[in-house]
Design an enzyme around this catalytic site. Sequence first.
Site, mmCIF file in Angstrom:
data_model
loop_
_atom_site.group_PDB
_atom_site.id
_atom_site.type_symbol
_atom_site.label_atom_id
_atom_site.label_comp_id
_atom_site.label_asym_id
_atom_site.label_seq_id
_atom_site.Cartn_x
_atom_site.Cartn_y
_atom_site.Cartn_z
ATOM 1 N N SER A 1 0.807 -1.213 0.000
ATOM 2 C CA SER A 1 0.000 0.000 0.000
ATOM 3 C C SER A 1 0.842 1.267 0.000
ATOM 4 C CB SER A 1 -0.908 0.011 1.237
ATOM 5 O OG SER A 1 -0.126 -0.044 2.418
ATOM 6 N N CYS A 2 2.106 1.156 -0.407
ATOM 7 C CA CYS A 2 3.009 2.296 -0.270
ATOM 8 C C CYS A 2 2.677 3.420 -1.239
ATOM 9 C CB CYS A 2 4.456 1.857 -0.482
ATOM 10 S SG CYS A 2 4.789 1.215 -2.131
#
Length: 291
Positions: A114-115
Amino acid sequence: MGRVTERRRVIRIRDGAVSTRPDTLVAEEPLEIRLNGKPLAITMRTPGDDFALAAGFLVSEGVLGRADELANIVYCAGATQEGSNTYNVVDVTLAPGVPVPDITLERNVYTTSSCGLCGKASLDAVRTTARWPLAEGLGDGATAGGSAVRIEPETLSVLPDRLRAAQRVFDRTGGLHAAALFSPDGELLDLREDVGRHNAVDKLVGRALQQGLLPLSGSVLMVSGRASFELAQKAVMAGIPVLAAVSAPSSLAVDLAAETGLTLVGFLRGTSMNVYAGEQRLALRTAVGGA
């Protein structure tokens, strides 16, 4: 320190019959990782092997690669306003001279799915920060940092059962993922369980760092469930040449494996498996062809 399992009351319904009983659940608590006293990351994990988890996470971040780069890891006393120790906050101190990454709220974290980084940026980040290139080991013999591991498909086929047989907490809860290191001939080297598959891998890698075993260039990483980009990245950063999973890989995990020379095997179930990259390390008896 928190317990690995906890008991909760549950209403059990079996064939219409209703009863109440205690059930054993896997524990899940947050772990805050601090680096030289500054907050770095928070992960939800099963308590246990917290120091190894923190060390393995920092290997994934490219901060650590050798045992002598790590000065100390401690639980933080006074983690609450009352001054008590929750055993949910650890502080990692780097050895003198080891570069400390810039820690900001907008820091460039590429280790989680989810960066928010695009695929190309994620691939470039891992490839440029990995200390032990894997692709160099695909030829005859190993070069510096490379791996000459060869493994039989028949050996891979028995790893899921060996991983499952070694899971102690899963038998009581049914709710834990596992990650294990095997030798190329199928010997179990180490296994860790956690509510998060990525945490289980970090615990393995962190233990190896503490024991001075990195890079893990002579080992195979076997994980329960799927093979995400994050798990492939952790394998590459630890110098592990082969990653096998019982379920599917993600597209970005396959791209990373192809870019870095990682052997990636998915849907490993009995004698059936899909090889997505790095087939050179498998002792295949028939030629591979087709589109």
